[in-house]
Design an enzyme around this catalytic site. Structure first.
Site, short mmCIF file in Angstrom:
data_model
loop_
_atom_site.label_atom_id
_atom_site.label_comp_id
_atom_site.label_asym_id
_atom_site.label_seq_id
_atom_site.Cartn_x
_atom_site.Cartn_y
_atom_site.Cartn_z
N GLU A 123 0.81 -1.22 0.00
CA GLU A 123 0.00 0.00 0.00
C GLU A 123 0.85 1.28 0.00
O GLU A 123 0.32 2.37 -0.22
CB GLU A 123 -0.93 0.00 1.22
CG GLU A 123 -1.94 -1.13 1.18
CD GLU A 123 -2.71 -1.30 2.48
OE1 GLU A 123 -3.91 -1.60 2.44
OE2 GLU A 123 -2.10 -1.17 3.57
N GLY B 39 -12.15 -4.41 1.60
CA GLY B 39 -13.13 -5.35 1.07
C GLY B 39 -14.47 -4.66 0.98
O GLY B 39 -14.88 -3.97 1.93
N MET C 290 -8.91 -2.72 8.24
CA MET C 290 -8.46 -3.06 9.59
C MET C 290 -7.72 -1.93 10.33
O MET C 290 -7.19 -2.18 11.41
CB MET C 290 -7.58 -4.32 9.51
CG MET C 290 -8.33 -5.51 8.93
SD MET C 290 -7.33 -6.99 8.71
CE MET C 290 -7.01 -7.45 10.40
N GLU C 291 -7.69 -0.72 9.75
CA GLU C 291 -6.92 0.35 10.41
C GLU C 291 -7.61 1.71 10.45
O GLU C 291 -7.35 2.51 11.35
CB GLU C 291 -5.55 0.55 9.70
CG GLU C 291 -4.63 -0.64 9.72
CD GLU C 291 -4.97 -1.67 8.64
OE1 GLU C 291 -5.61 -1.28 7.63
OE2 GLU C 291 -4.63 -2.85 8.82
N ASP D 147 -11.22 -6.69 -2.89
CA ASP D 147 -12.00 -7.94 -2.80
C ASP D 147 -13.38 -7.61 -2.26
O ASP D 147 -13.66 -6.48 -1.88
CB ASP D 147 -11.28 -8.93 -1.87
CG ASP D 147 -11.17 -8.38 -0.45
OD1 ASP D 147 -12.10 -8.58 0.32
OD2 ASP D 147 -10.16 -7.71 -0.13
N1 ADE Z 1 -8.57 -5.21 3.46
C1 ADE Z 1 -8.76 -5.63 2.19
N2 ADE Z 1 -9.72 -6.55 2.12
C2 ADE Z 1 -10.15 -6.75 3.40
C3 ADE Z 1 -11.12 -7.60 3.98
N3 ADE Z 1 -11.84 -8.45 3.22
N4 ADE Z 1 -11.30 -7.54 5.32
C4 ADE Z 1 -10.56 -6.70 6.08
N5 ADE Z 1 -9.63 -5.88 5.58
C5 ADE Z 1 -9.42 -5.90 4.25
#
Ligand code: ADE
Length: 222
Positions: A11, A77, A166-167, A190
């Site tokens: 990233e 995601g 996640m951040e 995703d």
């Molecule tokens: N970052 C990218 N894809 C993710 C996902 N599916 N869950 C959590 N963090 C992500």
């Protein structure tokens, strides 16, 4: 000085490559890069994955580099059916999807929602342009890689967020407590569903690189 915080190498590596007058320092075991991005003084930190790493390195970055603004960038995601692969999500608001409402309401210092700085947000929207595939809205953060349709639906139902990562909210939370303007910008790698692990592996680099142009232009406008 503008701070740029990403979780993973994929990233931030292209942004680091573009730095001129590049210098590297280590804080709490991780590398921080300073230099000029598109002629603008920046510090880029790869904080590592998850809320603790993100909060910890946001605080270190603020204390040591005194940024006038923070950009948190990376991949995510999608949660909403309206948000597709490689779309951009500019986070106007950040929430935790893994903290109980009861805890947020009854203990401090916690906010139910952390709002990106309005001026930064508008600049990010302007830079992103209106060619489609750009969404502005809520991002939900938690300490799990979401990779099942069931978990995805549950998070979407509870948060109504466009995407999950996640951040972002941990950076937002830390920036808010320090009164530093921030904006979170993510590109979809995703769909946070049963295929997420495979898609993530395949698309994380392409999705990460989708943000490079935008961030390079954004820092010039701040
Ligand atoms: N970052 C990218 N894809 C993710 C996902 N599916 N869950 C959590 N963090 C992500």
């Amino acid at each position: 000085m503008i701070g740029i915080i990403s979780a993973m190498d994929s990233e931030m590596k292209e942004l680091v490559r573009l730095l001129t007058d590049k210098k590297k320092k280590m804080h709490a075991g991780l590398d921080y890069y300073t230099g000029k991005l598109n002629g603008v003084e920046v510090v880029i930190c790869r904080c590592g994955v998850g809320k603790v790493n993100a909060a910890m390195h946001t605080q270190i970055l603020i204390d040591l580099y005194k940024p006038k603004a923070l950009i948190q960038n990376g991949i995510a995601g999608s949660l909403s059916p309206d948000v597709g692969a490689f779309d951009l999500v500019i986070g106007s608001e950040l929430v935790y999807h893994d903290m109980q409402d009861f805890v947020i309401k009854n203990f401090e210092p916690l906010e139910p929602v952390y709002y990106s700085d309005e001026k930064l947000l508008n600049k990010a929207i302007e830079v992103a342009g209106d060619e489609g595939g750009v969404h502005v809205g809520r991002i939900a953060t938690g300490d799990s890689f979401v990779s099942s349709s069931k978990e995805k639906q549950d998070i979407f139902k509870r948060t109504k967020a466009l995407c999950t990562e996640m951040e972002g909210c941990a950076v937002a939370h830390t920036a808010y407590l320090n009164k530093v303007p921030f904006v979170v910008i993510r590109c979809i790698s995703d769909s946070a569903d049963d295929n997420a692990s495979v898609d993530f592996g395949e698309f994380q680099n392409v999705a990460s690189d989708c943000l490079v142009d935008m961030i390079t232009h954004l820092v010039k406008k701040i």
